[in-house]
Design an enzyme around this catalytic site. Sequence first.
Site, mmCIF file in Angstrom:
data_model
loop_
_atom_site.group_PDB
_atom_site.id
_atom_site.type_symbol
_atom_site.label_atom_id
_atom_site.label_comp_id
_atom_site.label_asym_id
_atom_site.label_seq_id
_atom_site.Cartn_x
_atom_site.Cartn_y
_atom_site.Cartn_z
ATOM 1 N N GLU A 1 0.843 -1.189 0.000
ATOM 2 C CA GLU A 1 0.000 0.000 0.000
ATOM 3 C C GLU A 1 0.882 1.243 0.000
ATOM 4 O OE1 GLU A 1 -2.401 1.621 -0.759
ATOM 5 O OE2 GLU A 1 -4.000 1.673 0.737
ATOM 6 N N ASP A 2 0.348 2.332 -0.520
ATOM 7 C CA ASP A 2 1.148 3.563 -0.562
ATOM 8 C C ASP A 2 1.295 4.187 0.829
ATOM 9 O OD1 ASP A 2 -1.550 4.355 -0.431
ATOM 10 O OD2 ASP A 2 -1.464 5.632 -2.205
ATOM 11 N N ASP B 1 -2.918 5.575 6.756
ATOM 12 C CA ASP B 1 -3.379 6.866 7.284
ATOM 13 C C ASP B 1 -4.333 6.601 8.452
ATOM 14 O OD1 ASP B 1 -3.740 9.699 7.255
ATOM 15 O OD2 ASP B 1 -5.424 9.531 5.883
ATOM 16 N N PHE C 1 -0.232 16.465 3.779
ATOM 17 C CA PHE C 1 -0.778 15.836 2.584
ATOM 18 C C PHE C 1 0.332 15.711 1.562
ATOM 19 C CE2 PHE C 1 -3.113 14.922 -1.176
ATOM 20 C CZ PHE C 1 -4.167 14.153 -0.714
ATOM 21 N N ARG D 1 0.866 11.636 -9.437
ATOM 22 C CA ARG D 1 1.342 10.282 -9.103
ATOM 23 C C ARG D 1 2.721 10.009 -9.695
ATOM 24 N NH1 ARG D 1 -2.966 7.304 -6.885
ATOM 25 N NH2 ARG D 1 -5.028 7.685 -7.757
HETATM 26 P P1 IMP Z 1 -6.778 5.140 5.243
HETATM 27 O O1 IMP Z 1 -7.896 4.187 4.957
HETATM 28 O O2 IMP Z 1 -7.258 6.391 5.910
HETATM 29 O O3 IMP Z 1 -5.603 4.537 5.953
HETATM 30 O O4 IMP Z 1 -6.350 5.733 3.846
HETATM 31 C C1 IMP Z 1 -5.420 5.254 3.014
HETATM 32 C C2 IMP Z 1 -5.629 5.928 1.675
HETATM 33 O O5 IMP Z 1 -5.873 7.351 1.795
HETATM 34 C C3 IMP Z 1 -4.363 5.797 0.881
HETATM 35 O O6 IMP Z 1 -4.353 4.632 0.126
HETATM 36 C C4 IMP Z 1 -4.380 7.040 0.030
HETATM 37 O O7 IMP Z 1 -5.069 6.773 -1.176
HETATM 38 C C5 IMP Z 1 -5.155 8.064 0.812
HETATM 39 N N1 IMP Z 1 -4.265 9.047 1.477
HETATM 40 C C6 IMP Z 1 -4.070 9.207 2.782
HETATM 41 N N2 IMP Z 1 -3.193 10.192 3.049
HETATM 42 C C7 IMP Z 1 -2.803 10.655 1.842
HETATM 43 C C8 IMP Z 1 -1.870 11.697 1.447
HETATM 44 O O8 IMP Z 1 -1.210 12.388 2.234
HETATM 45 N N3 IMP Z 1 -1.741 11.882 0.110
HETATM 46 C C9 IMP Z 1 -2.423 11.158 -0.813
HETATM 47 N N4 IMP Z 1 -3.281 10.185 -0.480
HETATM 48 C C10 IMP Z 1 -3.477 9.943 0.838
HETATM 49 MG MG MG Z 2 -5.615 7.867 -3.187
#
Ligand code: IMP
Ligand code: MG
Length: 178
Positions: free
Chosen positions: A101-102, A105, A154, A167
């Site tokens: 995963e990238d 969060d 962000f 991206r």
């Molecule tokens: P989570 O479910 O809140 O953990 O969200 C994960 C997803 O939110 C990631 O796969 C990203 O697509 C998006 N995301 C969260 N923070 C960022 C950020 O700083 N930049 C870009 N995408 C983010």
């Molecule tokens: Mg995203």
Amino acid sequence: MLITRQQIAQRVAEIGVAITRDFRDEPVIFVAVLKGAAIFLADLARQVQLDATFDFIAVSSYGVRPSPDQELKQGWDSTGEVKLSKDLDQSIAGKNVILVEDILDTGLTLTFLKKLLVAREPKAFRIAALLDKPSRRKLDIHGDYIGFTIPDEFVVGYGLDYAEMHRNLPDICVIPRE
Ligand code: IMP
Ligand code: MG
């Protein structure tokens, strides 16, 4: 710029060494979460010296997505509900799975995916996330392989987007909230 391409390359190589060591000659399946993890997957997989196959999974969030501007200012916590929009092509039962995963969060996405995939009884299940923003966590989940822990900014680049843009930036950059 928050993390340079050189720093990323070095850290991805270290994670590759760790995965190679941890799985000791066993085959692995890399499961990347579309679309943000695509670039991390491409680089990480080439630093792992094991028999490896790829698969892809995609999720979307229920609820009304905020405008890009709101997403930047307040973040996007979805509504706690995530749904699968593309499933794996293959069975993972009895296999070694590394979910790629990238960014970790709030943890909602990976908690959902972990539950879904662990229920299919893989032999091993690990999470590799390039970035971790622990200050935003809502659910108790952690990655097994983390590239960088970052503050609540962000970020874009190296796969991460702002409204689908940026991206392809080679470095990880912060978009100022103001
Ligand atoms: P989570 O479910 O809140 O953990 O969200 C994960 C997803 O939110 C990631 O796969 C990203 O697509 C998006 N995301 C969260 N923070 C960022 C950020 O700083 N930049 C870009 N995408 C983010
Ligand atoms: Mg995203």
